[in-house]
Design an enzyme around this catalytic site. Structure first.
Site, PDB file in Angstrom:
ATOM      1  CG  ASP A 192      25.660  40.614  45.928  1.00 43.89           C
ATOM      2  OD1 ASP A 192      25.468  41.593  46.688  1.00 43.89           O
ATOM      3  OD2 ASP A 192      26.334  39.628  46.259  1.00 43.89           O
ATOM      4  CG  ASP A 225      38.906  46.030  38.558  1.00 43.90           C
ATOM      5  OD1 ASP A 225      39.135  46.441  37.408  1.00 43.90           O
ATOM      6  OD2 ASP A 225      37.961  46.447  39.241  1.00 43.90           O
TER       7      ASP A 225
END
Length: 687
Positions: free
Chosen positions: A416, A263
């Site tokens: 997460d 990214d």
């Protein structure tokens, strides 16, 4: 004529000691050995050794013994002077920003102004003797005495009761959280004493004589298809080591696929990572480079985009590694077998190990915290309830569990933890492997560590606000719902930063100016000391840092409290994602060790990583040029920490007037710690 008496024999034992000390101090050796009385072997005789030293020799001995302590003491003023100069330069060079201050900083600044005024009033009262015979409202003769009498009445009747009530609430929360830590530690001791650990139902074959090339391994069909993802963003310092560590995994190459999910918005970094991927592709490693044109959702959006590829349906498991993580060559062989025979297991999480834990004081203190997290929290929760928070990396997921739990969502900065909670509510189980370690880095600068902790403590509150109703409506048992709400979220994510900041940074200084409200000494000193001792047990080598650890954790409470409030009440900064800065200190050494373990010939190994092609040389030249022209890093000032430092130091001065020993020392050292952190004198020093 009587002959003159012979000269007294020299003390050879002292002479040997003297020669050793001269050599240690870098002085020139004596011209002669000075031995006069020796035995047959040329060594001092027993009689010579028994003779006493002279007064001059004893004086020299004492001077030598005192040389090092005196040199250390003489260097202390120079060190303090350099420290003051560094702080002064840092204050002078601090940028003057015109942006509006945070709400919390404005409140702390108002508290500091009030504390200084109250200290001035108490000093006047002390020197006038009003502490020993407080003036009454009726007997006051002048304005200042009348003001102090009115203050005594207001603080006793209106201010002290609510402060005492808040202190009692925080003490109860403190004790509850301490009991939780103690129970976790007892659970860890039980696991250690009984030798309990997850055992895989099978073990894949050891590496054959051949290498990892396609078709070199017989019976590779027994190995499941594994997708390996490396999400990264502008990871210039560490991209090589993570890609290399993943590409040399001891796993059939036809049964694995590596996705480098880049990214980066830096074109040079993109070119470097592309070149690295191409080099491994030339070695026959199935590795793809992916770059998103629309970079939304941070890491969660990156992972979600990668899982949408058509070929993902051919894979059963996905292993995720952040850019600074270096899994061991047998990582997949030690984690994947735990899924076999356990169809309800969604995640196998491994432990982090830190390559730079001894780099500076900041990394040592982080190591204490994370050692307790992995050794105690993760292991106990994994063994007893089969649930814990996914750490975002160094873990393997069953792709079916990811899909049934809703996949990666971009609604928080802790994707997460989000997927772990949703998988737990869907009935999946987790396994934690404490004996499988994955190397990574700790933030070495306070700026990077503070940004990381802000994200780690604001995200859980965002998630709790979003999934609270889902927890209540889920079909899991009420015991699991209670564990999620009261232990996982409220006690360990909300209450801990709340009472740490409120009790030790707000209420304790207030009780110095409001003596009618009191905090017992056991709350200030003894219980925190015991809790720090418990936290440091998983990292016994860090025991000398127990006091700095206690003080630094209280200092970090202002960042964690601010993050918790921002996440809970949807302040704008809580959704900000800043990539933790890496140093890449372990890159070269770990790449060499990886190549030594690889079964491919060393000549072939060095090729792709030592720029065997002209394009590689060009890329490395670009890297060096970008480093030279890069932005200069500077240490900075942290206003909230500095303001709290002066509040605590002001309160410590007030405690002297009341002769409160333990409270004074705690406030003094805690204030100094806030001052050191506020001046950015902890961690990496770059300016």
């Amino acid at each position: 004529m009587v002959p003159p008496p012979p000269p007294p024999p020299q003390n050879h034992e002292f002479q040997e000691f003297w020669n050793r000390e001269r050599e240690a101090l870098g002085l020139s050796p004596p011209a002669t050995s000075g031995f006069a009385a020796t035995g047959d072997a040329g060594t001092p005789t027993a009689a010579a050794r028994l003779r006493g030293r002279s007064t001059r020799q004893i004086s020299l001995l004492l001077l030598l013994k005192l040389h090092r302590p005196f040199s250390t003491l003489s260097a202390l003023p120079r060190f303090l002077f350099r420290l003051i100069l560094t702080a002064a330069r840092r204050i002078a060079s601090s940028p003057r920003t015109s942006s509006h201050s945070s709400r919390l900083y404005r409140l702390i600044r108002a508290f500091l102004f009030l504390a200084v005024l109250l200290l001035a009033l108490e000093l006047v009262a002390y020197f006038k003797g009003w502490h020993f015979s407080p003036p009454s409202y009726a007997s006051s003769r002048h304005a200042l005495e009348l003001l102090y009498a009115q203050w005594l009445h207001v603080r006793a009747a209106y201010l002290a009761p609510p402060v005492q009530a808040m202190a009692n609430v925080c003490i109860v929360l403190f004790l509850v959280q301490s009991v939780d830590r103690l129970v976790l530690m007892l659970g860890c001791a039980w696991i250690w004493a009984r030798g309990i650990r997850p055992v895989a139902a099978m073990e894949y074959g050891k590496k054959e004589d051949g290498d990892l090339e396609q078709g070199s391994r017989s019976g590779s069909d027994e190995y499941p298809m594994v997708l390996i993802q490396i999400p990264m963003c502008n990871e210039r310092e560490v991209y090589q080591q993570s890609i290399a560590a993943v590409c040399v995994q001891d796993w059939p190459r036809e049964r694995m696929l590596v996705q480098v999910l880049d990214d980066s918005d830096d074109m040079e970094v993109q070119a470097l990572i592309k070149a690295e991927v191409q080099k491994w592709q030339q070695k026959g490693v199935p590795i793809f480079y992916r770059h998103r044109l629309i970079r939304t959702g941070y890491k969660a959006g990156n992972l979600k985009s990668a899982m949408s590829c058509d070929y993902v349906k051919d894979y059963e498991f996905v292993a995720i590694f952040d850019a600074d993580f270096q899994p061991a060559q047998d990582f997949l062989k030690r984690t994947i077998p735990h899924f076999k025979g356990n169809d309800d297991v969604a995640l196998v999480q491994t432990r982090w190990a830190f390559v730079n834990k001894d780099e500076n004081l900041l990394t040592r203190l982080q190591n204490i915290n994370l050692s307790f997290h992995f050794e105690v929290e993760q292991q106990v929760n994994g063994i007893f309830i089969n649930f814990f928070g996914f750490n975002g990396t160094a873990g393997v997921w069953r792709i079916k569990a990811l899909e049934e739990s809703g996949g990666w969502l971009e609604r928080t900065t802790v994707e997460d933890m989000d997927i772990a909670v949703r998988a737990h509510l869907a009935g999946w189980k987790f396994i934690y492997l404490n004996d499988v370690k994955c190397l990574c880095e700790l933030p070495e600068s306070y700026e990077a560590y503070k940004k990381q902790q802000y994200r780690w403590h604001s995200g859980p509150m965002q998630l709790f606000r979003l999934c609270f109703v889902d927890i209540l409506r889920s079909k899991v048992s009420w015991s699991k719902k209670a564990n999620l709400i009261f232990l996982f979220f409220l006690l360990r994510k909300l209450i801990l930063p709340f009472y740490s900041f409120t009790l030790f940074c707000i209420i304790l200084p207030l009780t110095m100016f409001l003596p009618e409200a009191q905090l017992p000494a056991w709350v200030v000193c003894y219980v925190p000391g015991v809790m720090s001792l418990i936290n440091i047990l998983p990292a016994p080598r860090s025991f000398p840092f127990i006091v700095p650890y206690l003080l630094f954790e209280n200092t970090m409470s202002v960042t964690k409290f601010n993050a918790m409030i921002s996440g809970l009440f949807k302040f704008g900064s809580s959704y900000e994602w800043i990539v933790t800065k890496k140093s890449g200190r372990s890159s070269e050494a770990d790449l060499v060790s990886i190549f030594e373990k690889d079964s491919v010939s060393p000549a072939e190994n060095i090729g792709p990583h030592r720029s065997s092609s002209d394009s590689g040389l060009v890329e490395l030249n670009k890297l060096e040029m970008s480093k030279k022209s890069g932005k200069v890093k500077r240490n900075r000032l942290y206003r909230k920490e500095l303001a709290l430092a002066f509040i605590l130091l002001t309160a410590s001065a007030r405690s002297l007037l009341s002769a409160q020993g333990i409270h004074f020392y705690f406030l003094l050292f805690q204030g100094i710690t806030f001052l050191v952190v506020g001046l950015d004198l902890i961690g990496e020093q770059v300016s």
